[in-house]
Scaffold this motif. Structure first.
Motif, PDB file in Angstrom:
ATOM      1  N   PHE A   8      58.000   7.203 -25.590  1.00 46.89           N
ATOM      2  CA  PHE A   8      57.985   8.481 -24.888  1.00 46.89           C
ATOM      3  C   PHE A   8      58.922   8.401 -23.684  1.00 46.89           C
ATOM      4  O   PHE A   8      58.903   7.430 -22.944  1.00 46.89           O
ATOM      5  CB  PHE A   8      56.573   8.839 -24.407  1.00 46.89           C
ATOM      6  N   PRO A   9      59.733   9.438 -23.459  1.00 44.31           N
ATOM      7  CA  PRO A   9      60.632   9.426 -22.293  1.00 44.31           C
ATOM      8  C   PRO A   9      59.876   9.795 -21.011  1.00 44.31           C
ATOM      9  O   PRO A   9      59.014  10.678 -21.008  1.00 44.31           O
ATOM     10  CB  PRO A   9      61.668  10.493 -22.640  1.00 44.31           C
ATOM     11  N   PHE A  10      60.210   9.088 -19.940  1.00 43.90           N
ATOM     12  CA  PHE A  10      59.617   9.352 -18.628  1.00 43.90           C
ATOM     13  C   PHE A  10      60.734   9.429 -17.606  1.00 43.90           C
ATOM     14  O   PHE A  10      61.677   8.652 -17.646  1.00 43.90           O
ATOM     15  CB  PHE A  10      58.646   8.232 -18.222  1.00 43.90           C
ATOM     16  N   ASP A  11      60.634  10.390 -16.689  1.00 42.45           N
ATOM     17  CA  ASP A  11      61.559  10.492 -15.569  1.00 42.45           C
ATOM     18  C   ASP A  11      60.860   9.873 -14.356  1.00 42.45           C
ATOM     19  O   ASP A  11      59.987  10.485 -13.748  1.00 42.45           O
ATOM     20  CB  ASP A  11      61.927  11.952 -15.279  1.00 42.45           C
ATOM     21  N   LEU A  12      61.247   8.653 -14.036  1.00 41.78           N
ATOM     22  CA  LEU A  12      60.616   7.920 -12.947  1.00 41.78           C
ATOM     23  C   LEU A  12      61.557   7.810 -11.759  1.00 41.78           C
ATOM     24  O   LEU A  12      62.759   7.638 -11.927  1.00 41.78           O
ATOM     25  CB  LEU A  12      60.222   6.515 -13.400  1.00 41.78           C
ATOM     26  N   THR A  13      60.985   7.912 -10.567  1.00 39.64           N
ATOM     27  CA  THR A  13      61.728   7.670  -9.339  1.00 39.64           C
ATOM     28  C   THR A  13      60.953   6.635  -8.529  1.00 39.64           C
ATOM     29  O   THR A  13      59.744   6.452  -8.724  1.00 39.64           O
ATOM     30  CB  THR A  13      61.884   8.947  -8.502  1.00 39.64           C
ATOM     31  N   LYS A  14      61.644   5.958  -7.646  1.00 40.01           N
ATOM     32  CA  LYS A  14      60.993   4.947  -6.819  1.00 40.01           C
ATOM     33  C   LYS A  14      59.901   5.578  -5.969  1.00 40.01           C
ATOM     34  O   LYS A  14      58.795   5.052  -5.870  1.00 40.01           O
ATOM     35  CB  LYS A  14      62.019   4.227  -5.949  1.00 40.01           C
ATOM     36  N   SER A  15      60.180   6.723  -5.374  1.00 39.97           N
ATOM     37  CA  SER A  15      59.169   7.384  -4.539  1.00 39.97           C
ATOM     38  C   SER A  15      57.993   7.883  -5.386  1.00 39.97           C
ATOM     39  O   SER A  15      56.849   7.854  -4.943  1.00 39.97           O
ATOM     40  CB  SER A  15      59.787   8.536  -3.756  1.00 39.97           C
ATOM     41  N   GLY A  16      58.267   8.309  -6.607  1.00 37.32           N
ATOM     42  CA  GLY A  16      57.200   8.754  -7.502  1.00 37.32           C
ATOM     43  C   GLY A  16      56.273   7.610  -7.890  1.00 37.32           C
ATOM     44  O   GLY A  16      55.054   7.784  -7.963  1.00 37.32           O
ATOM     45  N   VAL A  17      56.844   6.436  -8.128  1.00 40.28           N
ATOM     46  CA  VAL A  17      56.038   5.262  -8.451  1.00 40.28           C
ATOM     47  C   VAL A  17      55.188   4.864  -7.245  1.00 40.28           C
ATOM     48  O   VAL A  17      53.998   4.567  -7.381  1.00 40.28           O
ATOM     49  CB  VAL A  17      56.941   4.093  -8.912  1.00 40.28           C
ATOM     50  N   LEU A  18      55.801   4.879  -6.066  1.00 37.25           N
ATOM     51  CA  LEU A  18      55.049   4.557  -4.843  1.00 37.25           C
ATOM     52  C   LEU A  18      53.872   5.509  -4.654  1.00 37.25           C
ATOM     53  O   LEU A  18      52.768   5.091  -4.307  1.00 37.25           O
ATOM     54  CB  LEU A  18      55.967   4.584  -3.626  1.00 37.25           C
ATOM     55  N   ASP A  19      54.096   6.808  -4.886  1.00 35.82           N
ATOM     56  CA  ASP A  19      53.029   7.796  -4.743  1.00 35.82           C
ATOM     57  C   ASP A  19      51.932   7.592  -5.789  1.00 35.82           C
ATOM     58  O   ASP A  19      50.749   7.722  -5.491  1.00 35.82           O
ATOM     59  CB  ASP A  19      53.588   9.215  -4.851  1.00 35.82           C
ATOM     60  N   SER A  20      52.336   7.285  -7.023  1.00 33.82           N
ATOM     61  CA  SER A  20      51.361   7.090  -8.097  1.00 33.82           C
ATOM     62  C   SER A  20      50.480   5.881  -7.852  1.00 33.82           C
ATOM     63  O   SER A  20      49.289   5.886  -8.167  1.00 33.82           O
ATOM     64  CB  SER A  20      52.071   6.918  -9.440  1.00 33.82           C
ATOM     65  N   MET A  21      51.043   4.825  -7.281  1.00 39.36           N
ATOM     66  CA  MET A  21      50.294   3.588  -7.073  1.00 39.36           C
ATOM     67  C   MET A  21      49.552   3.567  -5.739  1.00 39.36           C
ATOM     68  O   MET A  21      48.792   2.646  -5.483  1.00 39.36           O
ATOM     69  CB  MET A  21      51.228   2.383  -7.173  1.00 39.36           C
ATOM     70  N   LYS A  22      49.764   4.580  -4.912  1.00 40.55           N
ATOM     71  CA  LYS A  22      49.079   4.650  -3.617  1.00 40.55           C
ATOM     72  C   LYS A  22      47.574   4.811  -3.866  1.00 40.55           C
ATOM     73  O   LYS A  22      47.141   5.661  -4.629  1.00 40.55           O
ATOM     74  CB  LYS A  22      49.598   5.831  -2.810  1.00 40.55           C
ATOM     75  N   GLY A  23      46.793   3.943  -3.246  1.00 39.46           N
ATOM     76  CA  GLY A  23      45.343   4.020  -3.388  1.00 39.46           C
ATOM     77  C   GLY A  23      44.796   3.303  -4.610  1.00 39.46           C
ATOM     78  O   GLY A  23      43.590   3.280  -4.817  1.00 39.46           O
ATOM     79  N   VAL A  24      45.655   2.710  -5.424  1.00 35.52           N
ATOM     80  CA  VAL A  24      45.210   1.972  -6.608  1.00 35.52           C
ATOM     81  C   VAL A  24      45.016   0.515  -6.214  1.00 35.52           C
ATOM     82  O   VAL A  24      45.924  -0.121  -5.673  1.00 35.52           O
ATOM     83  CB  VAL A  24      46.245   2.086  -7.756  1.00 35.52           C
ATOM     84  N   LYS A  25      43.829  -0.011  -6.472  1.00 32.06           N
ATOM     85  CA  LYS A  25      43.526  -1.398  -6.124  1.00 32.06           C
ATOM     86  C   LYS A  25      44.101  -2.321  -7.195  1.00 32.06           C
ATOM     87  O   LYS A  25      43.848  -2.124  -8.382  1.00 32.06           O
ATOM     88  CB  LYS A  25      42.020  -1.595  -6.028  1.00 32.06           C
ATOM     89  N   PRO A  26      44.892  -3.321  -6.805  1.00 31.38           N
ATOM     90  CA  PRO A  26      45.477  -4.234  -7.798  1.00 31.38           C
ATOM     91  C   PRO A  26      44.417  -5.070  -8.503  1.00 31.38           C
ATOM     92  O   PRO A  26      43.455  -5.525  -7.890  1.00 31.38           O
ATOM     93  CB  PRO A  26      46.386  -5.149  -6.975  1.00 31.38           C
TER      94      PRO A  26
END
Length: 103
Positions: A8-26
């Motif tokens: 599946f194609p995804f349009d990813l940006t560095k800032s988008g990844v940072l926002d998506s992972m914000k608040g996610v516990k590793p």
């Protein structure tokens, strides 16, 4: 950046990844990892959060390629620096004497 993960194609940006992972516990890292912000995440956890797909649907290599192209620091499998079988000469000799002889 456009990338393909799990066919599946995804349009990813560095800032988008940072926002998506914000608040996610590793989760605990047992394999490859990606440093996002100040945290280190397992590659498969990052892929699951970004794609919203099951981890069985994509490979770690697909996510590693995408994260590397976006400029994130990726790490391979952790190196085991401790020897797996640390025994002294006495233990080795004892093991050799107690082993049956090869016929």
């Amino acid at each position: 950046m456009r990338c393909v993960i799990a066919r599946f194609p995804f349009d990813l940006t560095k800032s988008g990844v940072l926002d998506s992972m914000k608040g996610v516990k590793p989760e605990e890292i047992t394999g490859e990892s990606v440093i996002i912000g100040r945290r280190t995440y397992p590659v498969m956890q990052v892929g699951q959060v970004l794609t919203r797909q099951d981890r069985r649907d994509f490979s770690a290599g697909e996510v590693l390629r995408a994260m590397t192209k976006l400029g994130f620091t990726c790490r391979g499998l952790p190196q085991n620096t401790a020897p797996t079988c640390a025994s002294d000469a006495f233990q080795q000799a004892s093991a050799m004497l107690s082993a049956p002889a090869a016929a």
